[in-house]
Enzyme design. Sequence first.
Site, PDB file in Angstrom:
ATOM      1  N   ARG A  75       0.745  -1.112   0.094  1.00 16.47           N
ATOM      2  CA  ARG A  75       0.066   0.170  -0.084  1.00 16.47           C
ATOM      3  C   ARG A  75       0.953   1.189   0.006  1.00 16.47           C
ATOM      4  NH1 ARG A  75      -3.678  -0.833   5.351  1.00 16.47           N
ATOM      5  NH2 ARG A  75      -5.016   0.831   4.122  1.00 16.47           N
TER       6      ARG A  75
ATOM      7  N   HIS B 190     -10.735  40.742 -12.732  1.00 16.28           N
ATOM      8  CA  HIS B 190     -11.558  42.082 -11.816  1.00 16.28           C
ATOM      9  C   HIS B 190     -12.891  41.507 -11.356  1.00 16.28           C
ATOM     10  CE1 HIS B 190     -14.301  45.545 -11.608  1.00 16.28           C
ATOM     11  NE2 HIS B 190     -13.105  46.225 -11.289  1.00 16.28           N
TER      12      HIS B 190
ATOM     13  N   GLY C 273      -1.662  49.593   3.123  1.00 17.37           N
ATOM     14  CA  GLY C 273      -2.250  49.352   1.916  1.00 17.37           C
ATOM     15  C   GLY C 273      -1.600  48.379   1.113  1.00 17.37           C
ATOM     16  N   THR C 274      -1.747  46.969   1.205  1.00 17.79           N
ATOM     17  CA  THR C 274      -0.488  46.119   0.834  1.00 17.79           C
ATOM     18  C   THR C 274      -0.836  45.997  -0.623  1.00 17.79           C
ATOM     19  OG1 THR C 274      -2.150  44.390   1.733  1.00 17.79           O
ATOM     20  CG2 THR C 274       0.173  44.792   2.901  1.00 17.79           C
ATOM     21  N   ASN C 275      -1.928  46.376  -1.289  1.00 19.06           N
ATOM     22  CA  ASN C 275      -2.019  46.081  -2.784  1.00 19.06           C
ATOM     23  C   ASN C 275      -1.076  47.004  -3.336  1.00 19.06           C
ATOM     24  OD1 ASN C 275      -3.281  44.880  -4.837  1.00 19.06           O
ATOM     25  ND2 ASN C 275      -4.477  46.650  -5.164  1.00 19.06           N
TER      26      ASN C 275
ATOM     27  N   CYS D  55      -5.240  46.962   5.705  1.00 22.13           N
ATOM     28  CA  CYS D  55      -6.563  47.208   5.290  1.00 22.13           C
ATOM     29  C   CYS D  55      -6.468  46.717   3.821  1.00 22.13           C
ATOM     30  CB  CYS D  55      -7.151  48.636   5.252  1.00 22.13           C
ATOM     31  SG  CYS D  55      -6.124  49.701   4.327  1.00 22.13           S
TER      32      CYS D  55
END
Length: 885
Positions: A92, A452, A770-772, A836
């Site tokens: 197995r 998007h 603002g991590t984007n 955020c």
Amino acid sequence: MAKYVYLFNEGKADMRALLGGKGANLAEMSNIGLPVPPGMTITTEACTAYYEQGKKLPNGLMDDVFVNLKVVEKKVGKLFGDPADPLLVSVRSGAMFSMPGMMDTILNLGLNEQTVKGLADKTDNPRFAYDAFRRFIQMFSDVVLEIPKSDFERLLEEQKHAYKVTYDQELPAEALRGLIDKYKDHVKSKLGKPFPEEPREQLSMAVEAVFRSWNNDRAIIYRNLNKISHDLGTAVNIQSMVFGNMGNDCGTGVAFTRNPSTGEKVLYGEYLTNAQGEDVVAGIRTPQPIAKLKDEMPEVFKQFVATAELLEKHYKNMQDIEFTIERGKLYMLQTRNGKRTAAAGVKIAYDLVNEGLVTKRDAILLVEPAQLDKLLHRQIDPSAKLDVIAKGLPASPGAASGKVVFDADDAEQWAKNGQKVLLVSTETTPDDIHGMVAAQGILTSRGGMTSHAAVVARGMGKPCVCGCEAIKVDFDRKEFMVGSKVIKEGDLVSIDGATGNVILGTVPMVEPTMSKEFLTFLGWADELKRLGVRANADTPEDAVKAREFGAQGIGLTRTEHMFMGQDRLPHVQAMILADGEAERRKALSFLLPMQEGDFYGILKAMEGFPVCIRLLDPPLHEFLPDMTELMVEIAEMKITGKDAAELPAKEALLKKVRTLHEFNPMLGHRGCRLGITFPEVYEMQMRAIFNAAARLTKEGYKVLPEVEIPLTIDVNEMKFFKERIDAIAAEVMAAAQVKFHYTSGTMIELPRAALLADELAEVSEFFSFGTNDLTQTTLGFSRDDAEGKFLSDYLDKKILKENPFIVIDRKGVGKLMRMAVEGGRKTKPDLLVGICGEHGGEPNSVEFCHIIGLDFVSCSPYRVPIARLAAAQAAVSTGEVLGTR
Ligand code: ADP
Ligand code: MG
Ligand code: MG
């Protein structure tokens, strides 16, 4: 040489990496005294060595196996290859992570023309012996010799036909004997040599086949999908056989210790009498529900119930068990933590705490945060019959039904008239937001899981199916086609964002309910987490939703949406087109009361909690018509001479649009740079915030506005704004004769801000990542271009491990974040720091935020429960905070 072979009694549950999940648990079960047929496990390291040595079994490996086999022989009291009474084994596979589709198990290994006779004599059951042999040849040929399974199934069918029987087990002994000969002839014709009869050779061939199967296509695809490393290798378990196919006091089955779809505490599973191995799942005969075992074999059932309970107590988790009954005796062949739905996961965690089996700390680790998504969206009634016409990507969970429209404006209009609509398009753009807001759900024919449409829909908690290439949208005719079917504007269509299904007509829905168990469970998470969890919300409705889901404030209120809408856009455009400050102030004076109303609503809905309001962020041209469209329009007017009177105004507009045109708007005139150029715009927003705060304070509400400046790079920007914020606040308070608390601070979303965080903190009371934008500017990737063009190559070629827009890039972006936290708190030890960006609701990123000592994460309302759980898991599993406080 490394130790490559472990007897079951030498292993433990926590040796999964070395022994694989199956092997480690077989060892664990043996050691707690459960009836496990004796056996051994070849380690995953042996598999790795096999590949390192150019696909050769490591020297001495099989010698070790045979040495250990002696011990097994002794325990069982039979000898491998003994013609009189042979020991048979199963081979197995079993990797560290359970991997369906890797290698099929081989049962009854060790049988050949001599041993089969011994087995027949010894059991006094030739039928059973031949059945075992023909199964072995079938499995071995399929898995090891790579002769298609279907060939053997066909021969089996022919034999059943010849003997006029329906089921395998109705074939008499001589029929099976004949079948074995046919199987062997077939192998010989395919292979050019006879089926291997030597048990030792069979065994080493089988071991090698398991190693090989680690890299078969199915396994590689599965590992890629599930982000499992290709270097782990698989273990091999060699286990003495027990037989479920020796008669009607035998059987085999699988069971969960609790219902895996609801979590209810009842044994859930099925079994087959007189059957072996995979017969249960193969669907050859319909198995019996496990409850039936109580009537059929009461003693075995009692023993099974006790074993299930013991295993749950031992593993402190719901178990998925495989077992076999040989002549009325129960044997355990496998156990593992059972897979379960989100609903079951929560219920089980809740029940296990109440049963005293686990602590709250353990319980919150039992549920995968991302799974909670499923519990928070409306779902299609699982019992409904559906007319599925196409399937796309399951981009945003939940189900939606509505009349099909093909344009965002139509969606808005129809919705205003009280219609439920489904927005269908090839793909969406930021211009379609209002239509997406108005629609029940979104269906696109192009674009992936991070398109998007997908990102925005998830943010809104709105169902979305995207990349559904089977549908052909025709905007001119306002219809779409699927195959030969035509669906026209106004037709009713539904989508299931959890499966990607597109369904004709409406579907019965069930509302998500936050069960008592779910609420309590999240309450435990709150007790354990250190991070605050806030929501991103732009409207009072969102704020209310966020509170329902347990948000402790708003981490980001965007104000740009408030500048859209029919009643506002004209004033916004007038403000942008204004000649000079006076004219601009006039336009702003119309906007002020509207903004005040917006903030009044949000602050009120979030009363008692902080509300972080970001001043205007996007470039101004986003509020103006598109330049190319305008040029075309003007050209047409000139050619046709129509509406000539409007021409000068249009041309003036075009001139302004031209001057505002930017080569790279993302790095252009946006964020606080607007406030530097046009201070009166930001001042209007500040005044609107404080007016609303003053009114609410007078009305007896406790409000906590936080004024946030976006896209700063220097402390001097902050000084410029802070002066105005404080002056306007003082003015408003004096005029209204009230006092309220407010703070001001900045987003950290550019590398320079992170580098100079110590300076920015001099005039900031809070930071919010603002991590984007920080990801875009740190990597130099514009998100839309990256995700649309080259990011998939980076992921495929393993240059980047994860999409940095989904999971925080800890190494790069994370380093800047750490610096900013440290720098900021060096200047101001009580600086409030949060995040955020969309990352604030992604479990892995939430963990990172915990580790670097943030105060809060903020995400869309629908992700708040996920973030609460992720924050608690981070606190439990990483223990101490490594940050600066
Ligand atoms: P999978 O990973 O596909 O579940 P397993 O290795 O668990 O494969 O084997 C499948 C089934 O084969 C088991 O559930 C059990 O019924 C049967 N089986 C495996 N080993 C033995 C054994 N030693 N004796 C009897 N049956 C076995
Ligand atoms: Mg199994
Ligand atoms: Mg930004």
